[in-house]
Design a protein around this motif. Sequence first.
Motif, PDB file in Angstrom:
ATOM      1  N   CYS A 257      -0.846   4.924   3.508  1.00 47.80           N
ATOM      2  CA  CYS A 257      -1.466   4.616   2.220  1.00 47.80           C
ATOM      3  C   CYS A 257      -0.512   4.580   1.039  1.00 47.80           C
TER       4      CYS A 257
ATOM      5  N   CYS B 199       0.949   1.688  -1.460  1.00 46.21           N
ATOM      6  CA  CYS B 199       0.171   1.234  -2.626  1.00 46.21           C
ATOM      7  C   CYS B 199      -0.283   2.388  -3.509  1.00 46.21           C
ATOM      8  N   HIS B 200      -0.753   3.462  -2.868  1.00 45.96           N
ATOM      9  CA  HIS B 200      -1.290   4.602  -3.632  1.00 45.96           C
ATOM     10  C   HIS B 200      -0.162   5.557  -3.985  1.00 45.96           C
TER      11      HIS B 200
ATOM     12  N   GLN C 261      -2.082   1.964  -7.682  1.00 46.85           N
ATOM     13  CA  GLN C 261      -3.433   2.254  -7.176  1.00 46.85           C
ATOM     14  C   GLN C 261      -3.766   3.737  -7.242  1.00 46.85           C
ATOM     15  N   PHE C 262      -4.978   4.021  -7.627  1.00 45.28           N
ATOM     16  CA  PHE C 262      -5.484   5.393  -7.612  1.00 45.28           C
ATOM     17  C   PHE C 262      -6.600   5.479  -6.584  1.00 45.28           C
TER      18      PHE C 262
ATOM     19  N   TYR D 157     -13.346  11.770  -5.459  1.00 44.76           N
ATOM     20  CA  TYR D 157     -13.301  10.941  -4.252  1.00 44.76           C
ATOM     21  C   TYR D 157     -13.765  11.664  -2.990  1.00 44.76           C
TER      22      TYR D 157
ATOM     23  N   GLN E  25     -14.469   4.095   1.456  1.00 44.71           N
ATOM     24  CA  GLN E  25     -13.402   3.093   1.348  1.00 44.71           C
ATOM     25  C   GLN E  25     -12.766   2.797   2.709  1.00 44.71           C
TER      26      GLN E  25
ATOM     27  N   ASN F 181     -14.353  -0.904   3.378  1.00 42.03           N
ATOM     28  CA  ASN F 181     -13.536  -1.904   2.684  1.00 42.03           C
ATOM     29  C   ASN F 181     -12.633  -2.582   3.731  1.00 42.03           C
TER      30      ASN F 181
ATOM     31  N   HIS G 158      -9.074  -1.860   3.910  1.00 42.59           N
ATOM     32  CA  HIS G 158      -8.691  -0.490   4.262  1.00 42.59           C
ATOM     33  C   HIS G 158      -8.993  -0.111   5.713  1.00 42.59           C
TER      34      HIS G 158
ATOM     35  N   ARG H 133      -6.228   0.351   8.304  1.00 46.82           N
ATOM     36  CA  ARG H 133      -5.107   1.219   7.924  1.00 46.82           C
ATOM     37  C   ARG H 133      -5.197   2.620   8.513  1.00 46.82           C
TER      38      ARG H 133
END
Length: 127
Positions: A57, A60-61, A66-67, A84, A97, A101, A104, A107
């Motif tokens: 992750c 990107c996070h 990204q948060f 979250y 998510q 999603n 996602h 992943r």
Amino acid sequence: MNQKLKRIRQIFIALILIAAVEGFSSCEKNSFAPPAVDPNQTWHFQTDIQPIFTANCITCHNGKTQFPDLRSGKSYASLSSGGYITPPGETSILYHQITTNSAHIPRSTDEQKLEVLYWINQGALNN
Ligand code: HEC
């Protein structure tokens, strides 16, 4: 004539045996193996959950774009303050998510998704 009947019977028995063996082995091939994730085992944030984020992750996070920020040392605060990981796991934003999603879903593995679910349902502790 008798000899011929015997031969036919032998072929018939052989065919039944082949069918039986095929049947058993195809059963074995298609049998469903449940994922080996135990809901009753204690799931730990630092040793079970963070490695999933670190491996899949944080490209990107990473706290910039990204948060939530999912980097080690930052992730728990980011996840909990952002709401979250509010139990029950099934409706938490994090689990929602990674399971719904389409960007996602691939992943994390099915096992990893269950670990996240069980960890949240066990109180989403920073353990
Ligand atoms: C290729 C980049 C990328 C990777 C890798 C990635 N994400 Fe995301 N993530 C995004 C983007 C972009 C968004 C925001 C847009 C969206 O919801 O699709 C997002 C949104 C989220 C959200 C919801 C944020 C909100 O405010 O609702 C969560 C939770 C999340 N990601 C968790 C994860 C987890 C856990 C992983 C690893 C298993 C992961 N992401 C891997 C790009 C990524």
